[in-house]
Motif scaffolding. Structure first.
Motif, PDB file in Angstrom:
ATOM      1  N   ALA A 231      38.057  22.133  51.111  1.00  0.00           N
ATOM      2  CA  ALA A 231      37.660  23.123  50.107  1.00  0.00           C
ATOM      3  C   ALA A 231      38.379  24.457  50.343  1.00  0.00           C
ATOM      4  O   ALA A 231      38.852  25.103  49.391  1.00  0.00           O
ATOM      5  N   ASP A 232      38.473  24.865  51.602  1.00  0.00           N
ATOM      6  CA  ASP A 232      39.177  26.115  51.918  1.00  0.00           C
ATOM      7  C   ASP A 232      40.672  25.996  51.636  1.00  0.00           C
ATOM      8  O   ASP A 232      41.311  26.961  51.199  1.00  0.00           O
ATOM      9  N   MET A 233      41.238  24.799  51.875  1.00  0.00           N
ATOM     10  CA  MET A 233      42.657  24.581  51.591  1.00  0.00           C
ATOM     11  C   MET A 233      42.926  24.658  50.100  1.00  0.00           C
ATOM     12  O   MET A 233      43.966  25.169  49.659  1.00  0.00           O
ATOM     13  N   ALA A 234      41.987  24.125  49.306  1.00  0.00           N
ATOM     14  CA  ALA A 234      42.172  24.171  47.859  1.00  0.00           C
ATOM     15  C   ALA A 234      42.241  25.613  47.372  1.00  0.00           C
ATOM     16  O   ALA A 234      42.989  25.925  46.430  1.00  0.00           O
ATOM     17  N   ALA A 235      41.487  26.496  48.019  1.00  0.00           N
ATOM     18  CA  ALA A 235      41.508  27.913  47.643  1.00  0.00           C
ATOM     19  C   ALA A 235      42.754  28.621  48.169  1.00  0.00           C
ATOM     20  O   ALA A 235      43.310  29.492  47.481  1.00  0.00           O
ATOM     21  N   ALA A 236      43.196  28.238  49.377  1.00  0.00           N
ATOM     22  CA  ALA A 236      44.325  28.937  50.012  1.00  0.00           C
ATOM     23  C   ALA A 236      45.670  28.387  49.589  1.00  0.00           C
ATOM     24  O   ALA A 236      46.676  29.093  49.628  1.00  0.00           O
TER      25      ALA A 236
END
Length: 322
Positions: A231-236
């Motif tokens: 989820a954090d990778m999708a944002a970053a």
């Protein structure tokens, strides 16, 4: 006595045709015999000729003779698995082995390969991870299934103890190879197998079962962390944007960096490398702040608003396949 590998394979919804990673040793021999008996005409043996010892040609000849007896085609990949200065010879051989097995499988129309790693191998892997100070991924041990280099690898024998496989080999008088390097105490895995596991068995007789339970628990927690990291990778983004990374708390930042490096680059940073990278990202408040840090076999570098990883080690390549 029935082959314990056959008992482990019988309930498996096997993806045929199937490659068997076959070294000629006791474990892969038991696996190959079981698979050839259960799925005649649907199995191919994949043998990696490492070129690391004089007996390698004899190992290949033995494997060919066994496969001819079983009616199983043998596919051989030759590779130079010598390690670079400062590199673990075990890690270098392992990387070369997976690259070669995958290349063999793809060349012969196989999308799935079974490995003969068993319960004792799982314990050894966990102990090595503990010795290296690994996190949950390491403590989860070896997964039952993984994908590398475009091929699905399976470990159907993780619940089978080494002694059961060796007893079947002995009682059935099945020909196999005893690799002399397996007794070489210069290698960490051999020291664990020959010195530490017997002591564990004497002190904690059920250690294989309890270690397996710990591995399953660690795997569950690791999957949860992977979901958070995804989820954090999708944002970053990938490569990740520094501005997005800097919004994350330190532990979540560490989690997503490990996820990015492992998933995208098969790179595992040391604790010291990761802490240094976290500090640099935290300090990276201006466009002029440079980041270039050694991480695993490569380095992480800032490029504008992005963080990139570059490999400093050329990938292992099989020298020849047939």
């Amino acid at each position: 006595m029935e082959n314990p590998a056959a008992l482990a394979l019988a309930p498996w919804a096997v993806p045929l045709p199937l490659g068997i990673a076959y070294s000629g040793g006791a474990d892969s021999t038991a696996l190959l015999h079981a698979a050839a008996g259960l799925w005649p005409g649907q199995v191919q043996a994949l043998h990696v000729h490492h070129g690391l010892q004089a007996a390698a040609d004899a190992f290949e000849a033995h494997c060919l003779a066994t496969c001819e007896t079983l009616g199983v085609p043998l596919r051989v990949g030759r590779v130079d698995a010598r390690h670079a200065p400062g590199e673990s010879p075990e890690d270098a051989a392992r990387r070369a082995r997976y690259v070669t097995l995958a290349a063999l499988a793809r060349a012969h129309g196989l999308g799935h390969v079974a490995l003969a790693q068993h319960a004792d191998d799982q314990v050894e892997t966990m102990l090595i991870a503990l010795g290296r100070g690994a996190g949950l991924d390491g403590l989860a041990g070896m997964p039952r299934q993984m994908q590398r280099h475009g091929v699905n690898f399976h470990r159907p024998l993780l619940d089978v103890q080494a002694v059961a496989l060796r007893e079947w080999i002995s009682r059935s008088s099945t020909a196999h190879i005893d690799d002399p390097t397996n007794a070489d105490l210069r290698y960490t895995r051999n020291r664990i197998r020959l010195q530490l596991l017997p002591a564990l068995a004497a002190t904690l007789p059920q250690f294989r079962e309890t270690f397996a339970r710990s591995a399953r628990n660690a795997a569950r927690a690791s999957r949860l962390l992977a979901e958070v990291a995804a989820a954090d990778m999708a944002a970053a983004g990938s490569p990740p944007m520094l501005a997005a990374l800097r919004t994350l708390p330190r532990e979540r930042l560490a989690n997503v960096l490990r996820h990015w490096l492992k998933r995208e680059h098969d790179a595992v940073p040391s604790e010291a490398q990761l802490e240094q990278l976290l500090d640099q990202i935290a300090a990276c408040s201006t466009r002029g702040h440079r980041i270039r840090l050694k991480v695993a076999d490569g380095y992480v570098q800032r490029e504008g608003d992005l963080l990139r990883w570059y490999n400093a080690r050329p990938p292992s390549q099989p020298a020849a396949l047939r």
